[in-house]
Design a protein around this motif. Structure first.
Motif, PDB file in Angstrom:
ATOM      1  N   HIS A  22       0.837  -1.194   0.000  1.00 50.05           N
ATOM      2  CA  HIS A  22       0.000   0.000   0.000  1.00 50.05           C
ATOM      3  C   HIS A  22       0.876   1.249   0.000  1.00 50.05           C
ATOM      4  O   HIS A  22       1.787   1.376   0.809  1.00 50.05           O
ATOM      5  CB  HIS A  22      -0.907  -0.031   1.233  1.00 50.05           C
ATOM      6  CG  HIS A  22      -1.784   1.170   1.362  1.00 50.05           C
ATOM      7  ND1 HIS A  22      -2.544   1.640   0.319  1.00 50.05           N
ATOM      8  CD2 HIS A  22      -2.028   2.003   2.409  1.00 50.05           C
ATOM      9  CE1 HIS A  22      -3.207   2.717   0.724  1.00 50.05           C
ATOM     10  NE2 HIS A  22      -2.908   2.947   1.983  1.00 50.05           N
ATOM     11  N   VAL A  26      -1.533   8.514   4.146  1.00 50.42           N
ATOM     12  CA  VAL A  26      -2.345   8.764   5.335  1.00 50.42           C
ATOM     13  C   VAL A  26      -2.611   7.454   6.074  1.00 50.42           C
ATOM     14  O   VAL A  26      -3.122   6.496   5.501  1.00 50.42           O
ATOM     15  CB  VAL A  26      -3.697   9.413   4.939  1.00 50.42           C
ATOM     16  CG1 VAL A  26      -4.550   9.660   6.185  1.00 50.42           C
ATOM     17  CG2 VAL A  26      -3.472  10.708   4.190  1.00 50.42           C
ATOM     18  N   TYR A  27      -2.268   7.429   7.348  1.00 46.97           N
ATOM     19  CA  TYR A  27      -2.497   6.274   8.223  1.00 46.97           C
ATOM     20  C   TYR A  27      -2.218   4.943   7.509  1.00 46.97           C
ATOM     21  O   TYR A  27      -3.068   4.050   7.472  1.00 46.97           O
ATOM     22  CB  TYR A  27      -3.923   6.276   8.799  1.00 46.97           C
ATOM     23  CG  TYR A  27      -3.936   5.756  10.212  1.00 46.97           C
ATOM     24  CD1 TYR A  27      -3.864   6.622  11.296  1.00 46.97           C
ATOM     25  CD2 TYR A  27      -3.977   4.393  10.473  1.00 46.97           C
ATOM     26  CE1 TYR A  27      -3.830   6.148  12.590  1.00 46.97           C
ATOM     27  CE2 TYR A  27      -3.943   3.904  11.764  1.00 46.97           C
ATOM     28  CZ  TYR A  27      -3.879   4.790  12.816  1.00 46.97           C
ATOM     29  OH  TYR A  27      -3.852   4.324  14.103  1.00 46.97           O
ATOM     30  N   ASN A  28      -1.024   4.837   6.974  1.00 49.70           N
ATOM     31  CA  ASN A  28      -0.647   3.644   6.223  1.00 49.70           C
ATOM     32  C   ASN A  28      -0.029   2.608   7.172  1.00 49.70           C
ATOM     33  O   ASN A  28       1.172   2.603   7.428  1.00 49.70           O
ATOM     34  CB  ASN A  28       0.341   4.042   5.121  1.00 49.70           C
ATOM     35  CG  ASN A  28       0.691   2.876   4.212  1.00 49.70           C
ATOM     36  OD1 ASN A  28       0.480   1.719   4.579  1.00 49.70           O
ATOM     37  ND2 ASN A  28       1.218   3.189   3.048  1.00 49.70           N
ATOM     38  N   THR A  29      -0.876   1.719   7.708  1.00 46.82           N
ATOM     39  CA  THR A  29      -0.370   0.734   8.670  1.00 46.82           C
ATOM     40  C   THR A  29       0.507  -0.312   7.972  1.00 46.82           C
ATOM     41  O   THR A  29       1.371  -0.912   8.601  1.00 46.82           O
ATOM     42  CB  THR A  29      -1.508   0.028   9.431  1.00 46.82           C
ATOM     43  OG1 THR A  29      -2.533  -0.311   8.515  1.00 46.82           O
ATOM     44  CG2 THR A  29      -2.063   0.913  10.522  1.00 46.82           C
ATOM     45  N   ASP A  30       0.280  -0.510   6.695  1.00 45.90           N
ATOM     46  CA  ASP A  30       1.117  -1.456   5.946  1.00 45.90           C
ATOM     47  C   ASP A  30       2.582  -0.996   6.005  1.00 45.90           C
ATOM     48  O   ASP A  30       3.494  -1.795   6.254  1.00 45.90           O
ATOM     49  CB  ASP A  30       0.629  -1.501   4.495  1.00 45.90           C
ATOM     50  CG  ASP A  30       1.090  -2.754   3.770  1.00 45.90           C
ATOM     51  OD1 ASP A  30       1.300  -3.777   4.451  1.00 45.90           O
ATOM     52  OD2 ASP A  30       1.243  -2.705   2.538  1.00 45.90           O
TER      53      ASP A  30
ATOM     54  N   PRO B  12      -8.807   9.776   2.002  1.00 47.59           N
ATOM     55  CA  PRO B  12      -8.735  11.196   1.615  1.00 47.59           C
ATOM     56  C   PRO B  12      -7.880  11.416   0.368  1.00 47.59           C
ATOM     57  O   PRO B  12      -7.981  12.455  -0.269  1.00 47.59           O
ATOM     58  CB  PRO B  12      -8.112  11.868   2.843  1.00 47.59           C
ATOM     59  CG  PRO B  12      -7.383  10.782   3.555  1.00 47.59           C
ATOM     60  CD  PRO B  12      -8.170   9.530   3.302  1.00 47.59           C
ATOM     61  N   GLU B  13      -7.042  10.425   0.026  1.00 39.22           N
ATOM     62  CA  GLU B  13      -6.142  10.597  -1.122  1.00 39.22           C
ATOM     63  C   GLU B  13      -6.724  10.054  -2.427  1.00 39.22           C
ATOM     64  O   GLU B  13      -6.113  10.186  -3.481  1.00 39.22           O
ATOM     65  CB  GLU B  13      -4.814   9.884  -0.851  1.00 39.22           C
ATOM     66  CG  GLU B  13      -4.056  10.479   0.323  1.00 39.22           C
ATOM     67  CD  GLU B  13      -2.796   9.686   0.619  1.00 39.22           C
ATOM     68  OE1 GLU B  13      -1.710  10.271   0.470  1.00 39.22           O
ATOM     69  OE2 GLU B  13      -2.894   8.508   0.985  1.00 39.22           O
ATOM     70  N   SER B  48      -4.482  -1.930   2.703  1.00 40.69           N
ATOM     71  CA  SER B  48      -4.702  -0.490   2.805  1.00 40.69           C
ATOM     72  C   SER B  48      -5.786  -0.152   3.822  1.00 40.69           C
ATOM     73  O   SER B  48      -6.019   1.015   4.127  1.00 40.69           O
ATOM     74  CB  SER B  48      -5.067   0.088   1.436  1.00 40.69           C
ATOM     75  OG  SER B  48      -6.402  -0.237   1.116  1.00 40.69           O
ATOM     76  N   VAL B  51      -7.096   0.551  10.380  1.00 40.43           N
ATOM     77  CA  VAL B  51      -7.750   0.204  11.641  1.00 40.43           C
ATOM     78  C   VAL B  51      -6.780   0.581  12.746  1.00 40.43           C
ATOM     79  O   VAL B  51      -5.602   0.266  12.659  1.00 40.43           O
ATOM     80  CB  VAL B  51      -8.018  -1.320  11.755  1.00 40.43           C
ATOM     81  CG1 VAL B  51      -8.795  -1.634  13.017  1.00 40.43           C
ATOM     82  CG2 VAL B  51      -8.723  -1.844  10.534  1.00 40.43           C
ATOM     83  N   ARG B  52      -7.276   1.251  13.778  1.00 33.79           N
ATOM     84  CA  ARG B  52      -6.393   1.556  14.906  1.00 33.79           C
ATOM     85  C   ARG B  52      -6.708   0.581  16.029  1.00 33.79           C
ATOM     86  O   ARG B  52      -7.856   0.434  16.445  1.00 33.79           O
ATOM     87  CB  ARG B  52      -6.608   2.992  15.391  1.00 33.79           C
ATOM     88  CG  ARG B  52      -5.730   3.368  16.572  1.00 33.79           C
ATOM     89  CD  ARG B  52      -5.751   4.850  16.838  1.00 33.79           C
ATOM     90  NE  ARG B  52      -7.101   5.369  16.892  1.00 33.79           N
ATOM     91  CZ  ARG B  52      -7.439   6.620  16.564  1.00 33.79           C
ATOM     92  NH1 ARG B  52      -6.525   7.470  16.168  1.00 33.79           N
ATOM     93  NH2 ARG B  52      -8.685   7.009  16.645  1.00 33.79           N
ATOM     94  N   LYS B 100      -9.007   8.171   8.118  1.00 30.95           N
ATOM     95  CA  LYS B 100      -9.024   7.209   7.013  1.00 30.95           C
ATOM     96  C   LYS B 100      -9.786   5.972   7.487  1.00 30.95           C
ATOM     97  O   LYS B 100      -9.592   5.521   8.625  1.00 30.95           O
ATOM     98  CB  LYS B 100      -7.590   6.826   6.628  1.00 30.95           C
ATOM     99  CG  LYS B 100      -7.494   5.880   5.434  1.00 30.95           C
ATOM    100  CD  LYS B 100      -6.032   5.692   5.018  1.00 30.95           C
ATOM    101  CE  LYS B 100      -5.905   4.964   3.710  1.00 30.95           C
ATOM    102  NZ  LYS B 100      -6.191   3.541   3.804  1.00 30.95           N
ATOM    103  N   VAL B 103     -10.378   4.944  11.185  1.00 31.11           N
ATOM    104  CA  VAL B 103      -9.576   5.735  12.117  1.00 31.11           C
ATOM    105  C   VAL B 103     -10.117   7.163  12.205  1.00 31.11           C
ATOM    106  O   VAL B 103     -10.272   7.830  11.184  1.00 31.11           O
ATOM    107  CB  VAL B 103      -8.098   5.771  11.674  1.00 31.11           C
ATOM    108  CG1 VAL B 103      -7.276   6.609  12.634  1.00 31.11           C
ATOM    109  CG2 VAL B 103      -7.545   4.353  11.581  1.00 31.11           C
TER     110      VAL B 103
END
Lengths: 106, 333
Positions: A22, A26-30, B12-13, B48, B51-52, B100, B103
């Motif tokens: 990925h 933004v918030y890219n946990t990968d 958002p992207e 992608s 999750v928090r 996102k 989250v």
């Protein structure tokens, strides 16, 4: 422990070629997990390499081949420095202040 | 078992950053929580998915989200019991900006917590050792202290939905935790702030926060106790407190509610602009014969005496925060 050390080395080589699927910003946990995995492998290698060097048993560091504590040679801190992609292990003297080292028996 | 997770996605992207549901089908074990399902999706289907989460044991408060429309900790919610026709819907929390997917931005939550000054404010010289509080005095605070700041109550607060100025359930429960602490002596300031717009009187008692709180904090009950403390402190009356008083007076006197008087007394008898503004509603109700007979025309219900007796009983009932009222005198004994 030697086998684990080899395995970690192999995993580090595989990790170097591991892609991040990925690409989001933004918030890219990968990406986060990818970075964390690298640090975990460094930490695992440090634990393994320093355990191999420390020829004694002390606290949580327990070796079946050398179950005794050896203050004469090993009352020392272990240091690890990342050098050429591998952990270089060294030692530093321990400054003893209030608490005297003694055998922990239960 | 085969389950379907309907997950509300938002990126958002993306070229079109409109939030919409995406369906994920996974093979789930019977012991799976909703979070286990989401992690499986993230690990095996779509990396992608944002999750928090952290502890997976309902103590860190990271994974609050809406499961089937209501806020919950994903790690405390069993997947198997959340299924409707084999599917569960998962959305980000409400009332907060979505960063996102699942989250949300926690800044609104923390802003409100900070606003109630969530730290001990004792007076007088510092004791040589720690500030002592009796076990009994702290028992009352165990529930609000159980808060793990997950934001579930803030997510589903129906007042916050329409008025972002409201302090909200989590912050008010936190305020209660300090008002009720025998070592804290900033009560006068705390209660007077909580008596203002956005404070304890703005709750509509919808009970949603009590229902969704995963730790049994029951924020709304704490808000009601704050109201009691505010009234006992003799702070200036507000629409909220006058409403409570008028309601109780009416029922105690006649056995039922005098709705007309309730409106007048809540706004304030001398609040001419407000009374003028609500006059058309009153007149329309009167014309259609729907204006309840109020004031002197409000008659007593049969059995009103029994109701009055209940009220007399309650006047002597112990209150949870009763100890607080006298704490300034006893804290240093």
């Amino acid at each position: 422990m030697a086998a684990a050390h080899d395995k970690i080395k192999e995993l580090k080589e595989r990790y170097a070629k591991l892609p991040v699927a990925h690409k989001g910003a933004v918030y890219n946990t990968d990406l986060i997990f990818h970075i964390e995995l690298g640090y975990m492998l460094d930490a695992a290698e440090t634990i393994c390499a320093s355990g191999l060097v420390r020829k004694e048993s002390r606290g949580a560091h327990y070796r079946r081949d050398i179950p005794q504590r050896n203050d004469e040679e090993w009352l020392r801190h272990t240091t690890a420095v990342l050098e050429d992609g591998a952990a270089r292990i060294g030692t530093l003297p321990v400054t003893i202040t209030e608490w005297q080292p003694e055998a922990r028996v239960y | 078992m085969q389950v379907t997770l309907n997950v509300k996605r938002y990126d958002p992207e993306a070229a079109d950053p409109t939030a919409c549901f995406e369906e994920f089908r996974i093979e789930a074990e019977s012991h799976f929580t909703v979070l286990d399902g989401l992690i499986k999706v993230r690990e095996e289907v779509d990396p992608s998915l944002a999750v928090r989460c952290s502890c997976r044991a309902s103590i860190c408060g990271s994974c609050a989200m809406r499961v089937n429309g209501h806020a919950a900790l994903a790690c405390k919610t069993k997947l198997s019991t959340s299924l409707h026709d084999g599917a569960v819907s998962v959305e980000p929390m409400g009332n907060q900006r979505v960063v996102k997917d699942l989250v949300t931005d926690a800044s609104l939550f923390w802003g409100k917590i900070r606003a109630v000054e969530p730290f001990l404010q004792p007076k007088g010289p510092e004791p040589e050792e720690e500030y002592i509080a009796s076990n009994d005095a702290m028992l009352n605070l165990i529930t609000p202290m159980g808060c793990i700041m997950c934001g579930a109550c803030v997510s589903d607060c129906t007042v916050l939905e329409v008025d972002k100025n409201f302090l909200g359930p989590a912050a008010l429960a936190k305020a209660y935790r300090f008002v009720g602490d025998p070592r804290d002596e900033a009560d006068a300031d705390r209660l007077s702030t909580l008596n203002e717009y956005g404070g304890a009187w703005d709750c509509t008692r919808c009970y949603e926060c009590v229902q969704v709180c995963p730790k049994g904090v029951a924020p709304m009950d704490r808000i009601m106790e704050l109201r009691e403390a505010i009234q006992r402190a003799g702070l200036p009356s507000t629409i909220g407190s006058r409403h409570v008083d008028s309601f109780a007076r009416s029922v105690a006197r006649s056995g039922w509610l005098d709705e007309t008087l309730l409106a007048v007394e809540s706004w304030g008898k001398f609040n001419v602009p407000k009374l003028m503004a609500s006059a058309p509603v009153g007149i329309r109700a009167l014309v259609r014969g729907k204006l309840p007979k109020g004031g002197p025309l409000h008659h007593k219900r049969p059995g009103a005496k029994n109701v009055e007796r209940i009220f007399r009983r309650l006047e002597h009932a112990p209150s949870t925060l009763a100890a607080v009222a006298s704490k300034s005198g006893s804290a240093h004994d």
